[in-house]
Motif scaffolding. Structure first.
Motif, mmCIF file in Angstrom:
data_model
loop_
_atom_site.group_PDB
_atom_site.id
_atom_site.type_symbol
_atom_site.label_atom_id
_atom_site.label_comp_id
_atom_site.label_asym_id
_atom_site.label_seq_id
_atom_site.Cartn_x
_atom_site.Cartn_y
_atom_site.Cartn_z
ATOM 1 N N THR A 60 41.531 50.675 33.900
ATOM 2 C CA THR A 60 40.430 49.824 33.441
ATOM 3 C C THR A 60 39.116 50.580 33.510
ATOM 4 O O THR A 60 38.942 51.484 34.334
ATOM 5 C CB THR A 60 40.296 48.552 34.288
ATOM 6 N N ALA A 61 38.185 50.194 32.658
ATOM 7 C CA ALA A 61 36.859 50.805 32.650
ATOM 8 C C ALA A 61 36.127 50.529 33.958
ATOM 9 O O ALA A 61 35.407 51.386 34.474
ATOM 10 C CB ALA A 61 36.052 50.283 31.464
ATOM 11 N N GLU A 62 36.309 49.326 34.492
ATOM 12 C CA GLU A 62 35.620 48.960 35.735
ATOM 13 C C GLU A 62 36.003 49.897 36.875
ATOM 14 O O GLU A 62 35.136 50.394 37.612
ATOM 15 C CB GLU A 62 35.965 47.521 36.115
ATOM 16 N N ALA B 186 37.216 52.906 36.562
ATOM 17 C CA ALA B 186 36.757 54.256 36.233
ATOM 18 C C ALA B 186 35.290 54.441 36.591
ATOM 19 O O ALA B 186 34.913 55.445 37.210
ATOM 20 C CB ALA B 186 36.974 54.527 34.743
ATOM 21 N N VAL B 187 34.461 53.478 36.237
ATOM 22 C CA VAL B 187 33.024 53.581 36.495
ATOM 23 C C VAL B 187 32.741 53.559 37.996
ATOM 24 O O VAL B 187 31.939 54.358 38.504
ATOM 25 C CB VAL B 187 32.264 52.458 35.764
ATOM 26 N N HIS C 102 41.646 58.146 37.644
ATOM 27 C CA HIS C 102 40.218 58.028 37.955
ATOM 28 C C HIS C 102 39.813 58.902 39.134
ATOM 29 O O HIS C 102 38.786 59.582 39.087
ATOM 30 C CB HIS C 102 39.843 56.574 38.248
#
Length: 237
Positions: free
Chosen positions: A104-106, A108-109, A158
């Protein structure tokens, strides 16, 4: 010796804090939730004259500025910055969330902010204090997962990417600060028995801490920008 250690409330960060204090050094122990840092407060009772607990969220620039101000109010320089704070989203190294199909992008960030961008911003903010110290060193804790050469698996996506990014940031930093008399290196501390590494890990955090402290003391200018293990052996980029 005056050391600033991020993520000092548990695992390797706590062990580094303990060992520096036992040596007679002064430690600024930076933690995101000071009220919950039970073991750190126990150390504070024994070393109240040399242990300063500093609130710090490495992902928030206001928090970084406040932490630097707190240190500057107590001392005029630092000899060591240990970028130890890190995150492995969800349950740790056995979790499936960093595998293909679950990404998920969350996540990763969050991972990139804590593991890569945060350490760079902390180093940047502390640079005036490090330059005022005696032969200051910046030690940023990486991982074998951050080595492109060694990377042979997908999982963890990640975490691996964040450590590789941090390696590049700190290599870039080394190029800028070398002429200031400072040294920046990234260190693989080994697979440790911590909340992040899990119970099956092979490395005792106390051994890694001893090696990292010894390594920091023995660094020479020509080693600026290097990637090594906690025992001082080269790690391929």
């Amino acid at each position: 010796m005056r050391a600033f250690i991020t993520g000092a409330n548990r695992g390797l960060g706590l062990e580094l804090t303990r060992q520096y204090l036992q040596r007679g050094d002064t430690v600024f122990a930076a933690v995101r939730q000071p009220a919950e840092a039970t073991e750190l407060h126990e150390l504070e009772q024994a070393y109240s004259d040399r242990l300063y607990i500093v609130p710090l969220d490495v992902t928030q620039e206001n928090s970084i500025r406040s932490a630097v101000q707190a240190v500057a109010a107590t001392t005029d320089g630092l000899e060591i910055l240990l970028n130890n704070a890190g995150v492995y989203p969800h349950a740790g190294s056995g979790d499936a969330q960093q595998r293909l199909g679950q990404l998920t992008a969350e996540d990763a960030v969050e991972t990139m902010m804590v593991n890569a961008i945060g350490p760079l911003l902390v180093a940047q903010a502390l640079l005036p204090l490090l330059r005022a110290g005696r032969k200051a060193r910046i030690i940023s804790l990486s991982s074998g997962y951050g080595s492109l050469t060694w990377k042979a698996s997908g999982d963890p996506y990640h975490y691996s990417a964040s450590k590789a990014a941090m390696n590049m940031y700190m290599r870039s930093l080394a190029a800028d600060i070398g002429h200031m008399g400072l040294i920046s290196v990234v260190v693989d501390p080994g697979w440790m028995r911590t909340d992040m590494g899990g119970a099956h890990a092979t490395q005792d955090p106390a051994d890694s801490a001893r090696g990292i402290i010894r390594l920091a003391e023995q660094l020479h200018a020509e080693e600026n920008g290097s990637f090594v293990t906690w025992q001082g052996q080269p790690v391929p980029w």
